[in-house]
Design an enzyme around this catalytic site. Structure first.
Site, PDB file in Angstrom:
ATOM      1  N   GLY A  80    -103.892 -29.567  39.001  1.00 35.01           N
ATOM      2  CA  GLY A  80    -104.936 -30.293  39.986  1.00 35.01           C
ATOM      3  C   GLY A  80    -105.359 -29.532  41.043  1.00 35.01           C
ATOM      4  O   GLY A  80    -104.789 -28.356  41.222  1.00 35.01           O
ATOM      5  N   CYS A  81    -106.448 -30.096  41.853  1.00 38.02           N
ATOM      6  CA  CYS A  81    -107.144 -29.250  42.813  1.00 38.02           C
ATOM      7  C   CYS A  81    -106.305 -29.089  44.085  1.00 38.02           C
ATOM      8  O   CYS A  81    -105.816 -28.173  44.804  1.00 38.02           O
ATOM      9  CB  CYS A  81    -108.176 -29.672  43.074  1.00 38.02           C
ATOM     10  SG  CYS A  81    -108.319 -31.671  43.276  1.00 38.02           S
ATOM     11  N   TYR A  82    -105.719 -30.482  44.596  1.00 35.93           N
ATOM     12  CA  TYR A  82    -104.952 -30.351  45.589  1.00 35.93           C
ATOM     13  C   TYR A  82    -103.194 -29.588  45.498  1.00 35.93           C
ATOM     14  O   TYR A  82    -102.895 -28.641  46.181  1.00 35.93           O
ATOM     15  CB  TYR A  82    -104.089 -31.698  45.836  1.00 35.93           C
ATOM     16  CG  TYR A  82    -105.046 -32.875  46.768  1.00 35.93           C
ATOM     17  CD1 TYR A  82    -105.592 -32.412  47.962  1.00 35.93           C
ATOM     18  CD2 TYR A  82    -105.416 -33.910  46.345  1.00 35.93           C
ATOM     19  CE1 TYR A  82    -106.368 -33.343  48.586  1.00 35.93           C
ATOM     20  CE2 TYR A  82    -106.009 -34.923  46.945  1.00 35.93           C
ATOM     21  CZ  TYR A  82    -106.546 -34.549  48.274  1.00 35.93           C
ATOM     22  OH  TYR A  82    -107.250 -35.316  48.927  1.00 35.93           O
ATOM     23  N   THR A  83    -102.906 -29.637  44.120  1.00 39.14           N
ATOM     24  CA  THR A  83    -101.793 -28.974  43.710  1.00 39.14           C
ATOM     25  C   THR A  83    -101.950 -27.144  43.673  1.00 39.14           C
ATOM     26  O   THR A  83    -101.257 -26.639  44.417  1.00 39.14           O
ATOM     27  CB  THR A  83    -101.491 -29.270  42.245  1.00 39.14           C
ATOM     28  OG1 THR A  83    -102.363 -28.843  41.433  1.00 39.14           O
ATOM     29  CG2 THR A  83    -100.975 -30.606  42.559  1.00 39.14           C
ATOM     30  N   ALA A  99    -103.905 -25.486  45.592  1.00 37.85           N
ATOM     31  CA  ALA A  99    -103.962 -25.240  46.882  1.00 37.85           C
ATOM     32  C   ALA A  99    -102.583 -25.312  47.495  1.00 37.85           C
ATOM     33  O   ALA A  99    -101.963 -24.165  48.369  1.00 37.85           O
ATOM     34  CB  ALA A  99    -105.181 -25.921  47.720  1.00 37.85           C
TER      35      ALA A  99
END
Length: 348
Positions: free
Chosen positions: A149-152, A154
């Site tokens: 995922g995107c949050y993960t 980062a």
């Protein structure tokens, strides 16, 4: 040429795959499915691709369609890939899944956080978590890659050097991730008050706080594996009124004095050979990575409270989704890892 299929190609993730792969030197898109745009040319969903792709959306992928593909990107909702993966593999394809279905080694975690039970726990057990900076060698020989995922992406890359430095440097129980996302992170088909322009414009809001966001166990899984012990984090996501981008501000308590330059050197050594991670002397902003597959990291140390703050930025549709998926494809297919992904970010 690598023959590529994209299932669910008319969403934001699918569209970004189409955009990036249209200029990939070693890939040919032979299949793109969309129930919404079935039979229509790609530019009806993505006008910016007019003149770039002579391709029409198919309603679904037949066995013959799949057998024409070397790699299939699944850009569908959670719960779809785990049911269709076996047929894709039996057709001789490698699968890169952009949903959460193959991100967890232990499907009991998936069952707790998503709509379980998982339909293919045996395939989940063999899948590789598609974060190249951590799992590049395993990705090379994988049949299934669970794209992060995107949050993960980062948060994990922001905190990895601290975790690897170990408990002598930081309190491994002190991690806090405060992250902001652009609205495209919700997906193209998510309609509701929370994504209406009049409600998100000129407003910032937190959501799914106190450990209830589904990316929390994904971050904890990877940090725990790095540390060799269980790690829990506090994660608070926010929605901000912009289209694309993730900014993750991460905090950890230091156990010994260290200055920012010395700590930055640790990050530079860790990511010095990584083509898509840049360690900056200044603090990055989402505009710095817009439209690219880059992740920028900056940091500083607050000696008064013995705390380090690490800021990581990426484009949620780039390194946070489709760009990273293509990076994984390049590794899977023994291509140059940067192929099709070298374009710089947009500015301003």
């Amino acid at each position: 040429m690598v023959r590529v299929g994209i299932l669910g190609a008319s969403g934001y993730g699918g569209g970004e795959l189409l955009r990036l792969l249209a200029n990939h030197p070693y890939a040919e898109i032979v299949l793109a499915t969309s129930a919404t745009y079935a039979g229509k040319p790609v530019e009806e969903s993505f006008p910016g691709l007019a003149g770039r792709l002579s391709l029409r959306f198919a309603a679904e992928a037949t066995l013959d369609d799949l057998q024409r593909c070397d790699v299939v990107f699944m850009a569908r909702d959670n719960g779809v890939a785990m049911k269709e993966a076996r047929a894709i593999l039996e057709a001789g394809c490698k699968l890169i899944d952009l949903s959460a279905d193959f991100r967890f080694r232990d499907t009991s975690i998936y069952d707790r956080w998503y709509a379980g039970p998982h339909a293919s726990p045996d395939l989940a057990a063999e899948a590789v978590y598609g974060l190249p900076e951590l799992h590049r060698d395993a990705i090379r020989s994988a049949r299934i890659v669970g794209n992060p995922g995107c949050y993960t992406t980062a948060a994990i890359l922001a905190l990895t050097p601290l975790v690897k430095a170990g408990p002598d440097l930081v309190d491994l129980g002190s991690f806090i991730v405060d992250a902001k996302s652009g609205v495209s992170g919700a997906g193209r088909s998510r309609f509701g008050p929370g994504t209406h322009f009049s409600e998100i414009n000129e407003s910032v809001s937190a959501y799914k706080i106190a450990g209830t966001h589904r990316h929390t166990p994904e971050i904890e899984q990877e940090l725990s594996a790095l540390a060799g012990r269980s790690i829990s984090i506090s994660f608070t996501p926010h929605l901000v009124p912009m289209t694309r981008g993730i900014l993750a501000t991460c905090y950890a308590t230091l156990r010994k004095p260290i200055d920012a330059d010395e700590l930055r050197s640790t990050y530079t050594q860790r990511y010095g050979g990584e083509p898509f991670v840049h360690v900056s002397r200044s603090l990055p902003a989402t505009k710095h990575t817009l439209g690219s597959n880059m992740l920028h990291i900056g940091l500083d140390v607050d000696r008064r409270v013995h705390r380090v703050t690490v800021v990581a930025c990426l484009d949620n549709l780039g390194k946070g989704m489709a760009g990273q998926a293509i990076q994984n494809m390049n590794i899977l297919c023994d291509l140059e890892e940067t192929a099709g992904l070298t374009g710089p970010g947009l500015w301003p």
